[in-house]
Design a protein around this motif. Structure first.
Motif, PDB file in Angstrom:
ATOM      1  N   SER A 140      -8.849  34.329  18.003  1.00  0.00           N
ATOM      2  CA  SER A 140      -7.755  33.388  18.154  1.00  0.00           C
ATOM      3  C   SER A 140      -6.411  34.059  17.898  1.00  0.00           C
ATOM      4  O   SER A 140      -6.214  34.707  16.881  1.00  0.00           O
ATOM      5  N   THR A 194     -11.194  28.010  21.709  1.00  0.00           N
ATOM      6  CA  THR A 194     -11.372  29.465  21.646  1.00  0.00           C
ATOM      7  C   THR A 194     -12.759  29.853  22.164  1.00  0.00           C
ATOM      8  O   THR A 194     -12.911  30.877  22.848  1.00  0.00           O
ATOM      9  N   GLU A 252      -4.230  27.639  24.739  1.00  0.00           N
ATOM     10  CA  GLU A 252      -4.718  26.645  23.775  1.00  0.00           C
ATOM     11  C   GLU A 252      -3.536  25.826  23.261  1.00  0.00           C
ATOM     12  O   GLU A 252      -2.470  26.357  23.020  1.00  0.00           O
ATOM     13  N   ASP A 278      -2.201  30.929  22.182  1.00  0.00           N
ATOM     14  CA  ASP A 278      -2.450  29.788  21.302  1.00  0.00           C
ATOM     15  C   ASP A 278      -1.081  29.382  20.789  1.00  0.00           C
ATOM     16  O   ASP A 278      -0.484  30.070  19.959  1.00  0.00           O
TER      17      ASP A 278
HETATM   18 MG    MG Z   1      -8.662  28.112  18.852  1.00  0.00          MG
END
Ligand code: MG
Ligand code: ADP
Length: 151
Positions: A60, A42, A105, A79
């Motif tokens: 995030s 992040t 991510e 993510d």
């Molecule tokens: Mg992260």
């Protein structure tokens, strides 16, 4: 294809590297991030956001999976941690083929949806302030990006 390893000694240094990377990216580029919790994925994404001129604070998106930010190029921040044991497709292609920059991510969890051409960055924890970054390009464009980034 081409690979490069480097170390950063602070979160700020990681952000600054990512910020420089952002200035080398073009619409439709996909950057995939791997690394354990707390590795700096992040943090790296925040640097990309800065480099793209995103004004909003990047946080995030664990619970939303995808967050979109306006910048000089749009940023699609994903993510996909929660998709580890699922093959749910939440419309990734629209983002990967879109006009923005996609940053993913935990990208290894959606391997089957990732485009062939991407810049993969694996972040390894070395010690409290130090991280090793492994950059891997899977296209000539991203080879060029890595060369520019580290020169
Ligand atoms: Mg992260
Ligand atoms: P992830 O998204 O991979 O879970 P975060 O970016 O949220 O990781 O957290 C990384 C943490 O590690 C932050 O608290 C950051 O300040 C810290 N940190 C320490 N050194 C570094 C470094 N060299 N690069 C990136 N983050 C670092």
């Amino acid at each position: 294809m081409s690979e490069y390893k480097l170390e950063t000694d602070s979160a700020l240094e990681t952000e600054q590297l990512a910020q420089k990377l952002a200035t080398l990216l073009k619409p439709g580029d996909v950057v995939t991030l791997e690394g354990d919790l707390g590795a700096g994925k992040t943090t790296f994404t925040k640097g990309i956001a800065n480099g793209l001129g995103v004004k909003r604070n990047v946080s995030s998106p664990t619970f939303t999976i995808i967050k979109e930010y306006e910048g000089e190029l749009p940023l699609y921040h994903m993510d996909v941690y929660r998709l580890e044991n699922s093959d749910e497709d939440i419309g990734f292609e629209e983002y990967f083929n879109g006009n923005g920059v996609s940053v993913v991510e935990w990208a290894q969890f959606i391997e089957e949806y990732l485009p062939d051409e991407r810049l993969n960055i694996k972040i390894n924890y070395v010690d409290e302030h130090t991280r090793e970054l492994e950059l891997r390009a899977t296209s000539t464009h991203f080879e060029w990006v890595i060369n520019e980034l580290v020169s």
